[in-house]
Design an enzyme around this catalytic site. Structure first.
Site, PDB file in Angstrom:
ATOM      1  N   ASP A  92     -12.809  -6.001  11.723  1.00 55.57           N
ATOM      2  CA  ASP A  92     -13.652  -4.913  12.251  1.00 55.57           C
ATOM      3  C   ASP A  92     -15.020  -5.444  12.668  1.00 55.57           C
ATOM      4  O   ASP A  92     -15.604  -4.998  13.654  1.00 55.57           O
ATOM      5  CB  ASP A  92     -13.858  -3.822  11.196  1.00 55.57           C
ATOM      6  CG  ASP A  92     -12.532  -3.314  10.649  1.00 55.57           C
ATOM      7  OD1 ASP A  92     -11.541  -3.399  11.389  1.00 55.57           O
ATOM      8  OD2 ASP A  92     -12.505  -2.856   9.499  1.00 55.57           O
ATOM      9  N   THR A 138      -7.920 -14.637  16.076  1.00 58.71           N
ATOM     10  CA  THR A 138      -7.052 -15.251  15.089  1.00 58.71           C
ATOM     11  C   THR A 138      -7.891 -16.241  14.298  1.00 58.71           C
ATOM     12  O   THR A 138      -9.057 -16.484  14.640  1.00 58.71           O
ATOM     13  CB  THR A 138      -5.844 -15.945  15.761  1.00 58.71           C
ATOM     14  OG1 THR A 138      -4.940 -16.392  14.735  1.00 58.71           O
ATOM     15  CG2 THR A 138      -6.254 -17.166  16.584  1.00 58.71           C
ATOM     16  N   GLU A 168       0.851  -1.183   0.000  1.00 59.51           N
ATOM     17  CA  GLU A 168       0.000   0.000   0.000  1.00 59.51           C
ATOM     18  C   GLU A 168       0.889   1.237   0.000  1.00 59.51           C
ATOM     19  O   GLU A 168       1.810   1.340   0.800  1.00 59.51           O
ATOM     20  CB  GLU A 168      -0.909  -0.001   1.237  1.00 59.51           C
ATOM     21  CG  GLU A 168      -1.740   1.269   1.321  1.00 59.51           C
ATOM     22  CD  GLU A 168      -2.925   1.195   2.274  1.00 59.51           C
ATOM     23  OE1 GLU A 168      -3.226   0.098   2.783  1.00 59.51           O
ATOM     24  OE2 GLU A 168      -3.534   2.258   2.496  1.00 59.51           O
TER      25      GLU A 168
HETATM   26  P1  ADP Z   1      -8.741  -7.589   8.542  1.00 59.91           P
HETATM   27  O1  ADP Z   1      -7.892  -6.432   8.920  1.00 59.91           O
HETATM   28  O2  ADP Z   1      -8.658  -7.950   7.089  1.00 59.91           O
HETATM   29  O3  ADP Z   1     -10.121  -7.510   9.018  1.00 59.91           O
HETATM   30  P2  ADP Z   1      -7.861  -9.274  10.729  1.00 59.91           P
HETATM   31  O4  ADP Z   1      -6.640 -10.099  10.837  1.00 59.91           O
HETATM   32  O5  ADP Z   1      -8.026  -8.171  11.690  1.00 59.91           O
HETATM   33  O6  ADP Z   1      -7.993  -8.807   9.221  1.00 59.91           O
HETATM   34  O7  ADP Z   1      -9.144 -10.222  10.860  1.00 59.91           O
HETATM   35  C1  ADP Z   1      -9.221 -11.395  10.197  1.00 59.91           C
HETATM   36  C2  ADP Z   1      -9.978 -12.371  11.069  1.00 59.91           C
HETATM   37  O8  ADP Z   1     -11.063 -12.867  10.302  1.00 59.91           O
HETATM   38  C3  ADP Z   1      -9.170 -13.586  11.487  1.00 59.91           C
HETATM   39  O9  ADP Z   1      -8.546 -13.357  12.722  1.00 59.91           O
HETATM   40  C4  ADP Z   1     -10.227 -14.681  11.580  1.00 59.91           C
HETATM   41  O10 ADP Z   1     -10.693 -14.775  12.902  1.00 59.91           O
HETATM   42  C5  ADP Z   1     -11.360 -14.190  10.684  1.00 59.91           C
HETATM   43  N1  ADP Z   1     -11.477 -14.979   9.452  1.00 59.91           N
HETATM   44  C6  ADP Z   1     -10.629 -15.000   8.420  1.00 59.91           C
HETATM   45  N2  ADP Z   1     -11.033 -15.852   7.460  1.00 59.91           N
HETATM   46  C7  ADP Z   1     -12.199 -16.391   7.884  1.00 59.91           C
HETATM   47  C8  ADP Z   1     -13.138 -17.353   7.345  1.00 59.91           C
HETATM   48  N3  ADP Z   1     -12.931 -17.922   6.164  1.00 59.91           N
HETATM   49  N4  ADP Z   1     -14.221 -17.677   8.085  1.00 59.91           N
HETATM   50  C9  ADP Z   1     -14.433 -17.093   9.283  1.00 59.91           C
HETATM   51  N5  ADP Z   1     -13.593 -16.199   9.839  1.00 59.91           N
HETATM   52  C10 ADP Z   1     -12.485 -15.841   9.168  1.00 59.91           C
END
Ligand code: ADP
Length: 453
Positions: free
Chosen positions: A439, A342, A87
């Site tokens: 979020d 996570t 970015e």
């Molecule tokens: P972002 O900033 O893109 O929102 P984060 O790391 O803060 O990323 O959040 C991603 C979270 O979304 C992960 O910690 C996980 O708990 C959740 N997540 C990711 N992929 C999936 C999925 N396929 N199904 C359900 N939850 C997911």
């Protein structure tokens, strides 16, 4: 009770009460995500027009910021070649104009505040007051219907209006997201995996511009809220963070005086000085939300290098290392709640006790699964449909480790005088989109917890 039964019961209770939590203040970052799916013929032609040699230079090493079209195209190539996200800030107006004319396939609400406003206000029906740095028509059009408000000063009085009624002819803060699939070919390059390059044509969110309406009337605005969620500090740098931090500190003091619990939604903050400054600001917050990369980055600036490494060493992330890091963070800053998420599980460490902490996490996981499945959460009724997504089996050893170490039962344990709540999440096998899931999780859990109190 099985996890599925706990999920169902938590959802029903949060759904029945969430509208009663009162107003939620959301500050500070809202922007427009303009998504452009790259086409190789088109990109190649543009590269030739801009000069292949000149463009290729930047595909070797990213510029610090973008000032020319070859830098833009070269940076996109840099991402394609490596299958890595990047970015950069777009400094030049002519390049911004070039990007605008190049166009987009889709516009989406962007920025943590924008995403949370649409979820809390537009889907859950919780009244929200959002800080939107620039209210252009385009930006306003991306807000859902519902109790979503921005302050507008009319004859010296603060009125709350829906962004579409604000009547702002302000700038559009555009984040151009150039997406490419795995195997995308251009010149001699082939993308090893799908990813994106983001060009931020945005002078407001990147420097954490805070509107006069907010700065001058914050006491009054705050008195309309019961809770606050703060985000958007991640793009600041050592050079520009002092001024916005002063305002944030003053805003947090007002929230403190009014007993309005504030949650900080952490996001990865590359600048170490800013990250340290955020750590120093945390004592003014009630709660903080972060993922493993963010928690590790905080441990690093706390001088806990070994622990930081442990957090990133295993998949799924070692829950005992996470608990140790959460305890250190809570003890150092005095925050009452640390919410960790996570892939596969969430934990919440709180200075208070009760099953409602765990139940709010369950509600959040259901919302996250709905978001992953559909790309957006269309309605609270759709959240319950995510019940059919299975509870993640990978979280079994995590749960067992917590039972062994802390005698956890039904997802609740006591550790060093704090309560530790755990839940295994539902994981969507083929997610439609994962943008903004973090979020969704954090805001649903924080507001959901207050709904259950
Ligand atoms: P972002 O900033 O893109 O929102 P984060 O790391 O803060 O990323 O959040 C991603 C979270 O979304 C992960 O910690 C996980 O708990 C959740 N997540 C990711 N992929 C999936 C999925 N396929 N199904 C359900 N939850 C997911």
């Amino acid at each position: 009770m099985t996890w599925d039964a706990l999920y169902a019961s938590a959802f029903e209770r949060v759904k029945a009460r969430i509208r009663n939590v009162g107003g939620v203040l959301l500050a500070y970052n809202t922007n427009i995500d303009a998504i452009h799916y790259l086409e190789s013929g088109d990109l190649e032609e543009r590269i030739r027009k801009a000069g292949v040699d000149e463009v290729l230079k930047y595909s070797e090493e990213l510029p610090e910021r973008i000032k020319s079209v070859p830098q833009l195209l070269g940076s996109i190539l840099w991402s394609v070649k490596r299958g890595k996200a990047a970015e950069l800030f777009i400094e030049s107006c002519p390049v911004r104009f070039y990007m605008k004319r190049w166009g987009w396939n889709e516009l989406r609400m962007g920025g943590q505040v924008g995403i949370m406003a649409n979820l809390l206000g537009g889907v859950y029906g919780v009244p929200v007051i959002a800080h939107v740095p620039q209210i252009s028509r385009l930006q306003a059009s991306l807000f859902k219907e519902g109790p979503i408000y921005v302050p507008k000063v009319v004859d010296g009085d603060v009125k709350l209006v829906h962004p579409k009624e604000f009547g702002g002819e302000e700038e559009s803060c555009l984040h151009y997201i150039y997406e490419f699939p795995r195997g995308f070919k251009v010149l001699d390059f082939e993308a090893p995996r799908e990813n994106r390059f983001i060009g931020a044509a945005d002078d407001y969110n990147t420097t954490l511009f805070i509107r006069d309406e907010f700065r001058e009337n914050f006491e009054e605005i705050a008195s309309r809220g019961k809770l606050a969620i703060i985000s958007g500090l991640q793009a600041l740098t050592e050079e520009n963070y002092s001024e916005p931090f002063e305002t944030i500190r003053a805003n947090l003091d007002v929230l403190g005086e009014k007993n309005i619990p504030a949650h900080l939604e952490f996001a990865f903050t590359p600048d170490e000085t800013v990250r340290k400054a955020i750590l120093d600001l945390l004592p003014k917050f009630w709660s903080v939300g972060l993922n493993e990369v963010e928690l590790a980055s905080v441990m690093e600036v706390m001088g806990e290098k070994e622990l930081a490494e442990k957090l990133l060493a295993n998949d799924p992330v070692d829950p005992l290392a996470v608990t140790e890091a959460m305890l250190k963070l809570a003890e150092r800053t005095g925050v009452k709640r640390v919410h960790f998420h996570t892939y596969g599980y969430y934990l919440a460490l709180t200075s208070y006790k009760g099953e409602f902490v765990r139940d709010a996490l369950l509600f959040a996981a259901l919302a996250a699964a709905a978001k992953a499945k559909l790309g957006d959460v269309p309605s609270i009724a759709e959240v319950v449909n995510a019940m059919d997504v299975p509870v993640n089996e990978r979280a079994k050893p995590v749960e067992e480790a917590l039972v062994r170490e802390y005698g956890m039962a039904k997802g609740i344990a006591e550790v060093d005088g704090y309560q530790l709540a755990f839940i295994p999440t539902k994981i969507v096998a083929r997610p439609k989109s994962t943008v903004g899931i973090g979020d969704t999780i954090s805001s649903s859990a924080f507001v959901g917890e207050f709904a259950l109190r």
